[in-house]
Scaffold this motif. Structure first.
Motif, PDB file in Angstrom:
ATOM      1  N   GLU A   1      49.443 -22.705 -11.822  1.00  0.00           N
ATOM      2  CA  GLU A   1      49.681 -23.805 -12.760  1.00  0.00           C
ATOM      3  C   GLU A   1      50.902 -23.531 -13.629  1.00  0.00           C
ATOM      4  OE1 GLU A   1      48.089 -26.716 -12.825  1.00  0.00           O
ATOM      5  OE2 GLU A   1      46.930 -26.029 -11.099  1.00  0.00           O
ATOM      6  N   PHE A   2      51.092 -22.280 -14.013  1.00  0.00           N
ATOM      7  CA  PHE A   2      52.264 -21.927 -14.812  1.00  0.00           C
ATOM      8  C   PHE A   2      53.548 -22.241 -14.048  1.00  0.00           C
ATOM      9  CE2 PHE A   2      55.576 -18.890 -15.987  1.00  0.00           C
ATOM     10  CZ  PHE A   2      55.647 -19.082 -17.360  1.00  0.00           C
ATOM     11  N   ILE A   3      53.576 -21.895 -12.765  1.00  0.00           N
ATOM     12  CA  ILE A   3      54.777 -22.137 -11.958  1.00  0.00           C
ATOM     13  C   ILE A   3      54.951 -23.626 -11.670  1.00  0.00           C
ATOM     14  CG2 ILE A   3      55.868 -21.652  -9.722  1.00  0.00           C
ATOM     15  CD1 ILE A   3      54.415 -18.947  -9.757  1.00  0.00           C
ATOM     16  N   GLN A   4      53.841 -24.353 -11.528  1.00  0.00           N
ATOM     17  CA  GLN A   4      53.926 -25.771 -11.192  1.00  0.00           C
ATOM     18  C   GLN A   4      54.610 -26.604 -12.273  1.00  0.00           C
ATOM     19  OE1 GLN A   4      49.978 -27.129 -10.210  1.00  0.00           O
ATOM     20  NE2 GLN A   4      50.293 -26.797  -8.016  1.00  0.00           N
ATOM     21  N   GLN A   5      54.629 -26.123 -13.503  1.00  0.00           N
ATOM     22  CA  GLN A   5      55.277 -26.902 -14.553  1.00  0.00           C
ATOM     23  C   GLN A   5      56.789 -26.998 -14.344  1.00  0.00           C
ATOM     24  OE1 GLN A   5      55.366 -25.097 -18.558  1.00  0.00           O
ATOM     25  NE2 GLN A   5      54.763 -23.158 -17.580  1.00  0.00           N
ATOM     26  N   PHE A   6      57.327 -26.175 -13.465  1.00  0.00           N
ATOM     27  CA  PHE A   6      58.759 -26.228 -13.178  1.00  0.00           C
ATOM     28  C   PHE A   6      59.070 -27.081 -11.948  1.00  0.00           C
ATOM     29  CE2 PHE A   6      57.935 -22.058 -15.175  1.00  0.00           C
ATOM     30  CZ  PHE A   6      58.627 -22.272 -16.364  1.00  0.00           C
TER      31      PHE A   6
ATOM     32  N   PRO B   1      59.022 -30.933 -10.401  1.00  0.00           N
ATOM     33  CA  PRO B   1      58.956 -32.307 -10.917  1.00  0.00           C
ATOM     34  C   PRO B   1      57.789 -33.115 -10.369  1.00  0.00           C
ATOM     35  CG  PRO B   1      60.749 -32.069  -9.331  1.00  0.00           C
ATOM     36  CD  PRO B   1      60.240 -30.688  -9.611  1.00  0.00           C
ATOM     37  N   ASP B   2      57.306 -32.781  -9.172  1.00  0.00           N
ATOM     38  CA  ASP B   2      56.212 -33.539  -8.574  1.00  0.00           C
ATOM     39  C   ASP B   2      54.839 -32.978  -8.923  1.00  0.00           C
ATOM     40  OD1 ASP B   2      58.011 -35.226  -7.359  1.00  0.00           O
ATOM     41  OD2 ASP B   2      58.136 -34.028  -5.525  1.00  0.00           O
ATOM     42  N   ARG B   3      54.790 -32.000  -9.807  1.00  0.00           N
ATOM     43  CA  ARG B   3      53.528 -31.358 -10.156  1.00  0.00           C
ATOM     44  C   ARG B   3      53.265 -31.468 -11.647  1.00  0.00           C
ATOM     45  NH1 ARG B   3      50.308 -29.749  -5.772  1.00  0.00           N
ATOM     46  NH2 ARG B   3      51.697 -29.350  -4.028  1.00  0.00           N
ATOM     47  N   VAL B   4      51.983 -31.384 -11.999  1.00  0.00           N
ATOM     48  CA  VAL B   4      51.569 -31.410 -13.399  1.00  0.00           C
ATOM     49  C   VAL B   4      50.733 -30.166 -13.664  1.00  0.00           C
ATOM     50  CG1 VAL B   4      50.268 -32.635 -15.171  1.00  0.00           C
ATOM     51  CG2 VAL B   4      51.565 -33.928 -13.463  1.00  0.00           C
ATOM     52  N   ALA B   5      51.194 -29.313 -14.561  1.00  0.00           N
ATOM     53  CA  ALA B   5      50.420 -28.127 -14.929  1.00  0.00           C
ATOM     54  C   ALA B   5      49.218 -28.559 -15.762  1.00  0.00           C
ATOM     55  CB  ALA B   5      51.298 -27.157 -15.714  1.00  0.00           C
ATOM     56  N   SER B   6      48.032 -28.097 -15.386  1.00  0.00           N
ATOM     57  CA  SER B   6      46.814 -28.582 -16.033  1.00  0.00           C
ATOM     58  C   SER B   6      45.830 -27.436 -16.251  1.00  0.00           C
ATOM     59  CB  SER B   6      46.160 -29.666 -15.162  1.00  0.00           C
ATOM     60  OG  SER B   6      44.860 -29.959 -15.617  1.00  0.00           O
ATOM     61  N   ASN B   7      45.318 -27.345 -17.476  1.00  0.00           N
ATOM     62  CA  ASN B   7      44.272 -26.354 -17.740  1.00  0.00           C
ATOM     63  C   ASN B   7      42.952 -26.758 -17.094  1.00  0.00           C
ATOM     64  OD1 ASN B   7      43.600 -28.479 -19.430  1.00  0.00           O
ATOM     65  ND2 ASN B   7      44.160 -27.393 -21.316  1.00  0.00           N
ATOM     66  N   LEU B   8      42.772 -28.059 -16.838  1.00  0.00           N
ATOM     67  CA  LEU B   8      41.564 -28.510 -16.159  1.00  0.00           C
ATOM     68  C   LEU B   8      41.528 -27.998 -14.723  1.00  0.00           C
ATOM     69  CD1 LEU B   8      38.983 -30.198 -16.304  1.00  0.00           C
ATOM     70  CD2 LEU B   8      40.323 -32.186 -15.573  1.00  0.00           C
ATOM     71  N   ASP B   9      42.683 -27.934 -14.087  1.00  0.00           N
ATOM     72  CA  ASP B   9      42.746 -27.375 -12.737  1.00  0.00           C
ATOM     73  C   ASP B   9      42.316 -25.909 -12.732  1.00  0.00           C
ATOM     74  OD1 ASP B   9      43.649 -29.789 -11.906  1.00  0.00           O
ATOM     75  OD2 ASP B   9      45.660 -29.132 -11.332  1.00  0.00           O
ATOM     76  N   ILE B  10      42.708 -25.179 -13.763  1.00  0.00           N
ATOM     77  CA  ILE B  10      42.324 -23.765 -13.848  1.00  0.00           C
ATOM     78  C   ILE B  10      40.807 -23.641 -13.965  1.00  0.00           C
ATOM     79  CG2 ILE B  10      42.566 -21.637 -15.178  1.00  0.00           C
ATOM     80  CD1 ILE B  10      45.308 -22.643 -16.083  1.00  0.00           C
ATOM     81  N   LEU B  11      40.204 -24.503 -14.795  1.00  0.00           N
ATOM     82  CA  LEU B  11      38.745 -24.477 -14.938  1.00  0.00           C
ATOM     83  C   LEU B  11      38.060 -24.823 -13.621  1.00  0.00           C
ATOM     84  CD1 LEU B  11      38.328 -26.227 -18.418  1.00  0.00           C
ATOM     85  CD2 LEU B  11      38.042 -23.793 -17.889  1.00  0.00           C
ATOM     86  N   ALA B  12      38.576 -25.842 -12.925  1.00  0.00           N
ATOM     87  CA  ALA B  12      37.969 -26.242 -11.654  1.00  0.00           C
ATOM     88  C   ALA B  12      38.137 -25.151 -10.602  1.00  0.00           C
ATOM     89  CB  ALA B  12      38.597 -27.549 -11.170  1.00  0.00           C
ATOM     90  N   ASN B  13      39.330 -24.578 -10.515  1.00  0.00           N
ATOM     91  CA  ASN B  13      39.553 -23.488  -9.566  1.00  0.00           C
ATOM     92  C   ASN B  13      38.672 -22.287  -9.889  1.00  0.00           C
ATOM     93  OD1 ASN B  13      43.135 -24.173  -9.467  1.00  0.00           O
ATOM     94  ND2 ASN B  13      41.481 -25.038  -8.241  1.00  0.00           N
ATOM     95  N   GLY B  14      38.548 -21.975 -11.176  1.00  0.00           N
ATOM     96  CA  GLY B  14      37.689 -20.866 -11.581  1.00  0.00           C
ATOM     97  C   GLY B  14      36.239 -21.114 -11.212  1.00  0.00           C
TER      98      GLY B  14
END
Length: 365
Positions: free
Chosen positions: A106-111, A113-126
């Protein structure tokens, strides 16, 4: 009643299984491909780079996003526990590894343009990593271990290639999950604006048909020979080859049902695919009884020729032109199709390398 060797005998007289390690490598590859595709347009948006970790829950994420993010990390948590051989620290380290990988992605995805860095994704992946790690505690029991050792002993060649190859066959299934790509196809006919090209034949349509059919036949033959070199006994070769093809076909049907509009359910098959598949099956029937090294050589040549067909294909497929076939949103479709295409580009080279290693006996028996 058929008796099997005890697990203690198999564990002591057969090489240590490395299938979890091989699966982990391939699955990490899939996660990274899916997470960072299309690998272009990198930029810094000016926002604090750690700010997204504390953002409020985004309103635009759907049940599909959350469910997919959970399920994507279930296999990762499971295989990490298996890789660490269910030691006392395997469960917490597997969960931490899944969360850490997700946070890094997620940290890398913020760089991108077609991606959105999300803390919700981290929770779901976890959450997915927790489910997978917990599941591993049950299927990693002695009874499951015995089943795997018995299966490997009875059906797979006693060589490192058998476990690598088994994982590589699983990776091939990923390539068949895009229903806009023909079953066993190595080319995709463009459905957008006409694309001019130079045909070596007077009948350009026939040239394209021959390329598509031959690509399917060569792909089928190469896959079948690859599966055949993994099988220990000749009597199991034909069931293994056709079983692999049947599972691939079922996956294609499943994903067509999930992703395509009802009227486009059979977009992944056409007369060229059918002709190529029939020709490939005929070749498989003729070559099924070759010895293992000849199968490997034939399979490597077939997949190499299939790559040649893909290089000779003069038309460029366009994802935007196939959007009308699908029920999925463009973003999901782009990432999923891109992953399947990238894995499909990589897969033949790995299979060819393993088969050539078999030809030259580079694997330890």
């Amino acid at each position: 009643m058929r008796s099997f060797p005890p697990v203690s005998y198999l564990a002591g007289h057969t090489p240590q299984s490395r299938v979890s390690r091989y699966f982990l490598v391939c699955y990490l590859l899939i996660i990274l491909l899916l997470s960072f595709y299309p690998f272009s347009g990198w930029r810094y948006n000016g926002e604090p780079i750690f700010a997204f970790y504390s953002y409020p829950r985004p309103y635009y994420f759907t049940f599909f996003d959350n469910f997919a993010n959970v399920m994507a990390y279930v296999p990762l948590g499971l295989v990490l526990v298996q890789w660490m051989r269910r030691r006392w620290f395997a469960w917490p380290l597997s969960v931490a590894g899944g969360v850490g990988l997700s946070a890094s992605v997620e940290f890398i995805q913020q760089f991108l343009p077609d991606r959105v860095a999300s803390n919700l994704d981290i929770l779901a992946n976890g959450a997915g990593a927790v489910i997978g790690a917990t599941l591993a505690l049950f299927i990693g029991s002695r009874s499951w271990q015995r089943r795997w050792l018995v299966f490997r002993h009875n059906y797979l060649v006693p060589s490192a290639i058998s476990e690598w190859g088994l994982v590589w066959v699983g990776l091939w299934y990923v390539t068949q999950c895009d229903p806009s790509v023909p079953f066993l196809g190595v080319v995709v006919e463009a459905v957008a604006l006409p694309q001019p090209f130079v045909s070596p034949m007077a009948n350009a349509r026939l040239f394209l048909d021959l390329l598509e059919s031959s690509g399917v036949a060569l792909h089928l033959l190469g896959l079948a020979m690859f599966v055949a070199i993994l099988v220990r006994h000749q009597r199991h070769v034909v069931p293994a080859m056709f079983g692999t093809l049947a599972v691939g076909l079922l996956l294609k049907l499943l994903f067509a049902g999930m992703m395509l509009k009802r009227a486009e359910f059979f977009a992944w098959i056409n007369e060229n695919v059918v002709i190529g598949a029939l020709a490939g099956l005929l070749l498989v029937a003729v070559c099924a009884r070759l010895n293992r090294r000849l199968r490997a050589l034939l399979g490597a040549l077939s997949l190499g020729a299939a790559l040649g067909v893909s290089w000779a294909w003069p038309l460029a497929p366009q994802l935007s032109a196939t959007l009308s076939l699908f029920r999925w949103q463009y973003g999901h479709l782009q990432h999923f199709s891109g992953m399947a295409a990238l894995v499909g580009d990589i897969w033949p080279y790995g299979a060819i390398a393993m088969m050539l290693a078999t030809v030259f006996r580079l694997w330890e028996e």
